[in-house]
Each structure stands twice: as structure tokens, then as C-alpha cells.
Motif scaffolding. Structure first.
Motif, PDB file in Angstrom:
ATOM      1  N   TYR A  33       0.815  -1.212   0.000  1.00 47.68           N
ATOM      2  CA  TYR A  33       0.000   0.000   0.000  1.00 47.68           C
ATOM      3  C   TYR A  33       0.853   1.270   0.000  1.00 47.68           C
ATOM      4  O   TYR A  33       0.462   2.285  -0.572  1.00 47.68           O
ATOM      5  CB  TYR A  33      -0.937  -0.008   1.206  1.00 47.68           C
ATOM      6  N   ILE A  34       2.010   1.242   0.651  1.00 49.12           N
ATOM      7  CA  ILE A  34       2.892   2.406   0.623  1.00 49.12           C
ATOM      8  C   ILE A  34       3.381   2.679  -0.788  1.00 49.12           C
ATOM      9  O   ILE A  34       3.387   3.821  -1.258  1.00 49.12           O
ATOM     10  CB  ILE A  34       4.081   2.199   1.589  1.00 49.12           C
ATOM     11  N   GLN A  35       3.774   1.626  -1.494  1.00 47.98           N
ATOM     12  CA  GLN A  35       4.265   1.805  -2.866  1.00 47.98           C
ATOM     13  C   GLN A  35       3.147   2.246  -3.791  1.00 47.98           C
ATOM     14  O   GLN A  35       3.365   3.049  -4.708  1.00 47.98           O
ATOM     15  CB  GLN A  35       4.916   0.524  -3.375  1.00 47.98           C
ATOM     16  N   GLU A  36       1.934   1.749  -3.568  1.00 51.58           N
ATOM     17  CA  GLU A  36       0.801   2.193  -4.381  1.00 51.58           C
ATOM     18  C   GLU A  36       0.558   3.686  -4.202  1.00 51.58           C
ATOM     19  O   GLU A  36       0.251   4.405  -5.164  1.00 51.58           O
ATOM     20  CB  GLU A  36      -0.460   1.423  -3.989  1.00 51.58           C
ATOM     21  N   LEU A  37       0.697   4.176  -2.975  1.00 48.20           N
ATOM     22  CA  LEU A  37       0.422   5.586  -2.695  1.00 48.20           C
ATOM     23  C   LEU A  37       1.528   6.495  -3.214  1.00 48.20           C
ATOM     24  O   LEU A  37       1.252   7.555  -3.777  1.00 48.20           O
ATOM     25  CB  LEU A  37       0.244   5.781  -1.183  1.00 48.20           C
ATOM     26  N   THR A  38       2.787   6.107  -3.032  1.00 44.54           N
ATOM     27  CA  THR A  38       3.899   6.961  -3.457  1.00 44.54           C
ATOM     28  C   THR A  38       4.182   6.856  -4.944  1.00 44.54           C
ATOM     29  O   THR A  38       4.758   7.761  -5.545  1.00 44.54           O
ATOM     30  CB  THR A  38       5.181   6.599  -2.689  1.00 44.54           C
ATOM     31  N   GLY A  39       3.822   5.731  -5.550  1.00 45.03           N
ATOM     32  CA  GLY A  39       4.067   5.541  -6.966  1.00 45.03           C
ATOM     33  C   GLY A  39       5.409   4.920  -7.292  1.00 45.03           C
ATOM     34  O   GLY A  39       5.712   4.656  -8.457  1.00 45.03           O
ATOM     35  N   ASP A  40       6.223   4.659  -6.266  1.00 48.43           N
ATOM     36  CA  ASP A  40       7.541   4.053  -6.502  1.00 48.43           C
ATOM     37  C   ASP A  40       8.064   3.518  -5.172  1.00 48.43           C
ATOM     38  O   ASP A  40       7.450   3.729  -4.114  1.00 48.43           O
ATOM     39  CB  ASP A  40       8.519   5.067  -7.094  1.00 48.43           C
ATOM     40  N   GLN A  41       9.199   2.842  -5.211  1.00 51.64           N
ATOM     41  CA  GLN A  41       9.777   2.276  -4.000  1.00 51.64           C
ATOM     42  C   GLN A  41      10.769   3.265  -3.399  1.00 51.64           C
ATOM     43  O   GLN A  41      11.978   3.167  -3.580  1.00 51.64           O
ATOM     44  CB  GLN A  41      10.455   0.924  -4.297  1.00 51.64           C
ATOM     45  N   TYR A  42      10.216   4.203  -2.619  1.00 51.76           N
ATOM     46  CA  TYR A  42      11.054   5.236  -2.015  1.00 51.76           C
ATOM     47  C   TYR A  42      11.508   4.877  -0.605  1.00 51.76           C
ATOM     48  O   TYR A  42      12.458   5.467  -0.093  1.00 51.76           O
ATOM     49  CB  TYR A  42      10.291   6.556  -1.960  1.00 51.76           C
ATOM     50  N   PHE A  43      10.809   3.944   0.047  1.00 49.51           N
ATOM     51  CA  PHE A  43      11.135   3.561   1.419  1.00 49.51           C
ATOM     52  C   PHE A  43      11.672   2.134   1.416  1.00 49.51           C
ATOM     53  O   PHE A  43      10.959   1.196   1.071  1.00 49.51           O
ATOM     54  CB  PHE A  43       9.910   3.678   2.320  1.00 49.51           C
ATOM     55  N   CYS A  44      12.926   1.987   1.830  1.00 45.06           N
ATOM     56  CA  CYS A  44      13.624   0.701   1.742  1.00 45.06           C
ATOM     57  C   CYS A  44      13.886   0.122   3.127  1.00 45.06           C
ATOM     58  O   CYS A  44      13.486   0.682   4.146  1.00 45.06           O
ATOM     59  CB  CYS A  44      14.956   0.883   1.002  1.00 45.06           C
TER      60      CYS A  44
END
Length: 292
Positions: free
Chosen positions: A184-195
Motif C-alpha cells: 500500500y505504501i508503494q501504491e500511494l507513493t508511486g515508486d519504491q522510495y522507502f527501503c
């Protein structure tokens, strides 16, 4: 005149400018832009940790955290937000506290994208503040909200008693939360910003690490469940006593069948140490006295 803008996560004194230079320490990474409102803003470079970069007359430097960043959702005064409320399958509201540990995706391309598409709009400026309002607002929106959604969706598969009392249920629920939160985090941000919190700009981004406390029911329900648990343990103890008595009675019945009623009683008294015996001459009478 040299311009600078500071943005980041948990960094104090993000950029030091001396004689037209931007300096980062071991826990910082910066984005360097040139230009302004008249000539337009152009991206120049990423400034790596532990670096000193000369800046042009009209340059800006935006600094972000290089390394682990915590998102705290608890009753602690310094937390980004309070405990997250979830609803169990049997429609009971519970609260969950914890920490989500992550690192920003600090590959130059991803960090620039994160800055331009999300972070820049929050006007983050760390200065002397280790938890500026802009960063708090950003993480609540892009980490806290998807995390709350994941927790609630996972909780719908379990009743309140199981979530509160059963370790296996808690482990299953927490694992589901981790899977759903990343999605859900990636869906909201649009990319993988949190690793993953160990990520340092190379290799696989990985997943953030969640440390979730056991869901807490309302106080009155917690007391009621504790009372039921106590009653259950007392009932179990009584059942064990009853089983032991029944075993002893069965043993006496078996002895009676083998030895006869009188000798069965004598055997049991001797076993319990309640019989005194004395030598009796051959052919004499046997007297047995039970101790009180």
C-alpha cells in the motif's frame, strides 16, 4: 548570493555552507540544483555523504537522511503520530503502537524523484529541529496511512480475544501487516522510495522493518478477558484435582477386587503411613491401628 534549501529526515544542521560549498556528513546525502524563478531550476547532481561540493551563485542544496529513519506511532510525545486504531473481526476497536524503521531510497534517480514528486511540496527544513513539521506530515501521509490500512485489513481475519491472547495469531497478523503495508505504501507513493533500514543506495531496496506491539483492547474488555482467563485456569486446576481423585478411587476399587475390602483398606493405610505394625507370634491375632 548563494541560496540553500534544506530538507531531510532526522538530520540536524543539514547543510553547512562555507565559501560557497555544501558539506554533507556520513549520515546525509544532498540534491544540488541551480537556477531560480527567472532562468528556471535545473538539477545538477547528487552530493554523496561525507562530501564537500562547491556551489554556484544561484545554487540550492536539499539534504536528506542517509541511513535508518524511524516512524514512531505511539503515545510518546515525540512520536510522528499516536497509536493506530484497528477493528477486529468481531467489531472491537483496539490500538496498536510500534515503530516502522526504514531508509530512504538514496540512489540518485530515486531520491531526485522522491524530492520532486513528493517531499518538495512539504517545505521540509530541518535546521535545528530533528523532527520538523513538514517531515512529520509527509510520513504520516505516506507511511502512517497505508500502515493503518494494512493493520485493519489484516485484523479483519481475527477476533479480539485471539489478537490479544494468542501468540500464534499475533505472529500471523503481524506478518500480514508487513506484506500489505509495503504494497500500500508503494501504491500511494508511486515508486519504491522507502527501503530496508540497512539500505545505503546500492543493491536491493528491501522492505521496511515493523516492530508492532500486541493490539490493546479497551480497558474494560481487557479486565474482562483477564478475569475469564483466571477463571479458565482455576477450572483447569480443579479438573486436574478431580482427575487425580478419580484415579485414586479407581486404584482402590482395583485393590478391593484383588485383595478384598479389608486388605485393600489396610494396604492404602500403610501406603499413606497411617498404620503401625508390631510383630505377632505365629497363630496369634493381628491387630491394626490406624493413626489419627
Amino acid at each position: 548570493m548563494i541560496k540553500r534549501t534544506r530538507a531531510g529526515a532526522l538530520a540536524a544542521v543539514a547543510v553547512l555552507l562555507a565559501a560557497g560549498c555544501a558539506q554533507t556528513d556520513a549520515n546525509e546525502i544532498a540534491l544540488n540544483y541551480s537556477g531560480g524563478p527567472i532562468e528556471g531550476v535545473n538539477f545538477l547532481r547528487c552530493i554523496k555523504p561525507n562530501s564537500v561540493q562547491p556551489l554556484g551563485f544561484d545554487d540550492s542544496a536539499y539534504v536528506y537522511r542517509y541511513g535508518q529513519v524511524p516512524f514512531d506511532f505511539s503515545a510518546d510525545p515525540g512520536a510522528q503520530r499516536g497509536p493506530i486504531e484497528i477493528v477486529s473481526r468481531d467489531n472491537v476497536k483496539m490500538t496498536v503502537s510500534g515503530i516502522a524503521n526504514f531508509a530512504l531510497n538514496t540512489t540518485c534517480e530515486k531520491l531526485r524523484s522522491f524530492h520532486e514528486s513528493i517531499a518538495k511540496g512539504y517545505g521540509i527544513d530541518f535546521g535545528d529541529d530533528n523532527n520538523p513539521p513538514g517531515w512529520k506530515e509527509l510520513t504520516v501521509r505516506y507511511v502512517g496511512q497505508p500502515l493503518a490500512r494494512a493493520m485493519n485489513e489484516a485484523a479483519q481475519g481475527y477476533d479480539v480475544a485471539a489478537l490479544y491472547n494468542d501468540a500464534k495469531t499475533y505472529t500471523e497478523w503481524a506478518a500480514k501487516v508487513g506484506t500489505l503495508a509495503g504494497k500500500y505504501i508503494q501504491e500511494l507513493t508511486g515508486d519504491q522510495y522507502f527501503c530496508a533500514p540497512t539500505y545505503r543506495g546500492t543493491g536491493q531496496c528491501g522492505d521496511m522493518v515493523l516492530i508492532l506491539q500486541k493490539p490493546d483492547p479497551p480497558d474494560d474488555m481487557e479486565k474482562a478477558m483477564a478475569s475469564r482467563q483466571t477463571a479458565k485456569m482455576q477450572q483447569l486446576a480443579q479438573e486436574q484435582v478431580n482427575a487425580r481423585v478419580e484415579t485414586e478411587l479407581k486404584s482402590l476399587r482395583d485393590l478391593k477386587g484383588v485383595l478384598g475390602a479389608q486388605w485393600a483398606v489396610i494396604y492404602q493405610l500403610a501406603k499413606d503411613g497411617k498404620v503401625r505394625t508390631v510383630p505377632v507370634p505365629f497363630g496369634g491375632n493381628l491387630n491394626v491401628t490406624a493413626d489419627n
